[in-house]
Design a protein around this motif. Structure first.
Motif: not given
Lengths: 268, 210
Positions: B61-65, B85-87, B119-120, B124-126
Motif C-alpha cells: 500500500r502507498s502512504d496514501s493508503g 520509521t522508528r529506526c 518499510s520492514i 508499526h508503519d501504517t
C-alpha cells in the motif's frame, strides 16, 4: 530579370536539397520506433501475469507425512542482541518429521506448472533448479523418497503454501532440533551428527535473518560472518554457528544440491 | 561576361550555405527535439523481463493508503531502500543521504529517477505513519514512493534483494543499509552496501543506462 529567375531556380534547388538532407536523419528514428514492442505485447503481458500468479488454491492433501509437535516455550537464540541474551518465546507448532521428498515435490509441480523447471524463471531461481531431475516431470535416477534438493526458496515456500502450511522460521527450526534431538535430522539420509545438521541444509522462512541486533550495522558479509562467533550465546555450539553462517550466505534464488526444506504449521 | 560570373558565384555560395544549414538541421534535429522534450515518454510497456522484481506478486500500500502494485514503479529508474520509521539512527542517515543524492543528481537523471522506500516494520508503519514520515522529511510525491507491505511481501522483496533483517518477536529490528538501483523495468542493475559508500556510483549507473 533572367538572372533573378535563375537565382530563384537555384534557391529552389537548394531548398529541395536541404529537405532531402534533413530527411536523411529520419530513417534512424523510424528504426528506433520499429524496435519498440508492439501494442499486442501489452495484452500478452496481462495474460502472462495472470498465468504466472503463484497458486493460491486450497490445501491439496499431499505430503501428509508424519509431523512432530513442538510445544510452546522459550528458546535462547544462538545470537545475543545488544542487551545480552534474551530467550525468545516460540508458540507451539508442528513440523514435518523429515524433509519434503522428491516424490511429493513432483506432485506439487504437476499440479502447479508455474514451479516446473522450465517455468520458474530467472528471478526466482538460478538455472540449477531441480538440476538432478530428468525433465519437468521426470525425477531422474535418485530415489523418489529422497529429500528434494536444488529447490529455490520461493518454490519451497510455494510448496508449503499449497498444502496450507509454511516454511518454519529459523528460531522454530532450531528449537525443533533442540527439543527432538539428533533424530530430527537423522532422517535426512545422512549419518552426520545433528550438531552439524547432517549433510542436508534446509531453508527457513527467514534465512536472511540478520543476527546483529543493534541499530548500526556493519555492511560487509565478512563482518557478518566473522562477527558471528563473538556474538554466540553458546560459543561451544559449533553446529549452530555453521548453520547460521550457512543460512546468512544464501540468496533466495540459490538452488543447491545439498539444500532442501520441510514445512511447518501453527498449533499442536 | 563579368556580371554572370559574379551572379553564379553567389548562387553557388547560397546553395552551399543552404545545403550546409539543412544538413546541420537534419543532424541536430533529434538533439534539438530532445531539448524541447528532454524526457520522452518511456517506451511502450512490453512484457516484463524475466528478472524484473515487478514480477513479484506481493501486495503493498502507498502512504496514501491505496493498494500499490510494484509494477506501477515501471517507467522510471528506481533507487530502492528498505527502512522503518522508528529506526534510531541508520534509517534517518540513509534517507538523508538519499535526499542529498537527489539534490546532487543532474537534471536528466533526477527526472528519470524515482525513490522507493519500503518499510520492514509493517506492524508499526501504517500508511498514516509513512505519510507523517513523508511530511517530516519533505519527500515530494512526484519522486518518492513510500510503501507498506504485508510481512510476507516484505520478506519476499528483501529475499529477492539479498537484504537481511531480523523481525523475530522480542528482538529489536535491525537491518543493513543496502541500496538498490532498478532499471525502468524493475531489473536490478546496481547494488551497494550504503549510499555513503559511493554516491557517484549510483548516479553514474543511471546516467549510463539512460
Amino acid at each position: 530579370m533572367g538572372t533573378a529567375k535563375r537565382r530563384a531556380r537555384w534557391a529552389m534547388l537548394g531548398v529541395l536539397g536541404a529537405l532531402a538532407l534533413s530527411g536523411a536523419s529520419r530513417p534512424r528514428q523510424v528504426a528506433a520506433h520499429a524496435q519498440e514492442p508492439e501494442p499486442p505485447a501489452l495484452r500478452a503481458t496481462a495474460v502472462l501475469a495472470d498465468a504466472e500468479r503463484p497458486p493460491s488454491d486450497a490445501p491439496l492433501g499431499v505430503n501428509q507425512a508424519p509431523q512432530l509437535s513442538i510445544p510452546s516455550g522459550e528458546f535462547l537464540p544462538f545470537y545475543r542482541g545488544k542487551d545480552g541474551s534474551k530467550p525468545v518465546r516460540v508458540e507451539a507448532f508442528r513440523i514435518d518429521a523429515r524433509p519434503v521428498t522428491r516424490e511429493a515435490f513432483l506432485r506439487f509441480v504437476t499440479d502447479h506448472p508455474r514451479w516446473r523447471r522450465s517455468r520458474i524463471g530467472r528471478l526466482f531461481s538460478e538455472p540449477s533448479y531441480l538440476g538432478d531431475w530428468a525433465g519437468d516431470l521426470e525425477l531422474g535416477r535418485a530415489a523418489a523418497g529422497d529429500a528434494v534438493t536444488a529447490v529455490a526458496w520461493f518454490a519451497a515456500k510455494a510448496y508449503c503454501a499449497s498444502i496450507g502450511e509454511r516454511l518454519p522460521s529459523t528460531v522454530e527450526w532450531e528449537r525443533a532440533l533442540k527439543v527432538i534431538g539428533p533424530t530430527f535430522t537423522a532422517t535426512n539420509g545422512s549419518s552426520a551428527s545433528a550438531n552439524v545438521a547432517a549433510s542436508l541444509w534446509e531453508w527457513t522462512r527467514d534465512f536472511n535473518f540478520l543476527p546483529l541486533a543493534d541499530g548500526d550495522v556493519n555492511d560487509s558479509a565478512a563482518n557478518l560472518f566473522c562477527g558471528a562467533g563473538a556474538r554466540a550465546t553458546d560459543a561451544s555450539d559449533y553446529g549452530a554457528f555453521l548453520r547460521y553462517s550457512f543460512r546468512s550466505s544464501l540468496k533466495a534464488d540459490f538452488a543447491l544440491k545439498n539444500l532442501g526444506f520441510r514445512c511447518a504449521v501453527d498449533g499442536t | 561576361m563579368v556580371e554572370p560570373t559574379v551572379d553564379r558565384r553567389w548562387v553557388v555560395r547560397g546553395l552551399l550555405g543552404v545545403t550546409l544549414g539543412a544538413a546541420m538541421f537534419g543532424y541536430l534535429r533529434p538533439v534539438l527535439g530532445q531539448r524541447r522534450a528532454p524526457h520522452p515518454r518511456p517506451r511502450t510497456l512490453g512484457p516484463l523481463p524475466e528478472r524484473s522484481l515487478y514480477r513479484l506478486d506481493a501486495s503493498f500500500r502507498s502512504d496514501s493508503g491505496r493498494p500499490f502494485a510494484l509494477r506501477e514503479l515501471r517507467g522510471k529508474f528506481q533507487v530502492l531502500a528498505l527502512i522503518f520509521t522508528r529506526c534510531p539512527s541508520v534509517c534517518p542517515t540513509l534517507v538523508h543521504e538519499l535526499l542529498a543524492l537527489e539534490r546532487a543528481m543532474p537534471a536528466e537523471v533526477s527526472q528519470a529517477t524515482g525513490f522507493t522506500l519500503v518499510s520492514i516494520d509493517p506492524s508499526h508503519d501504517t500508511p498514516e505513519a509513512l505519510h507523517a514520515y513523508r511530511k517530516k522529511l519533505a519527500l515530494d510525491a512526484e519522486h518518492w514512493s513510500l510503501l507498506r507491505g504485508e510481512p510476507e511481501a516484505v520478506r519476499d522483496l528483501s529475499a529477492l534483494l539479498g537484504f537481511s533483517y531480523s523481525d523475530t518477536d522480542g528482538m529489536p529490528l535491525a537491518h543493513s543499509k543496502l541500496v538498490t538501483v532498478l532499471d525502468r523495468d524493475g531489473v536490478v542493475i546496481h547494488q551497494q552496501a550504503s549510499v555513503g559508500a559511493d554516491p557517484d556510483k549510483l548516479v553514474d549507473t543511471i546516467l549510463r543506462a539512460l
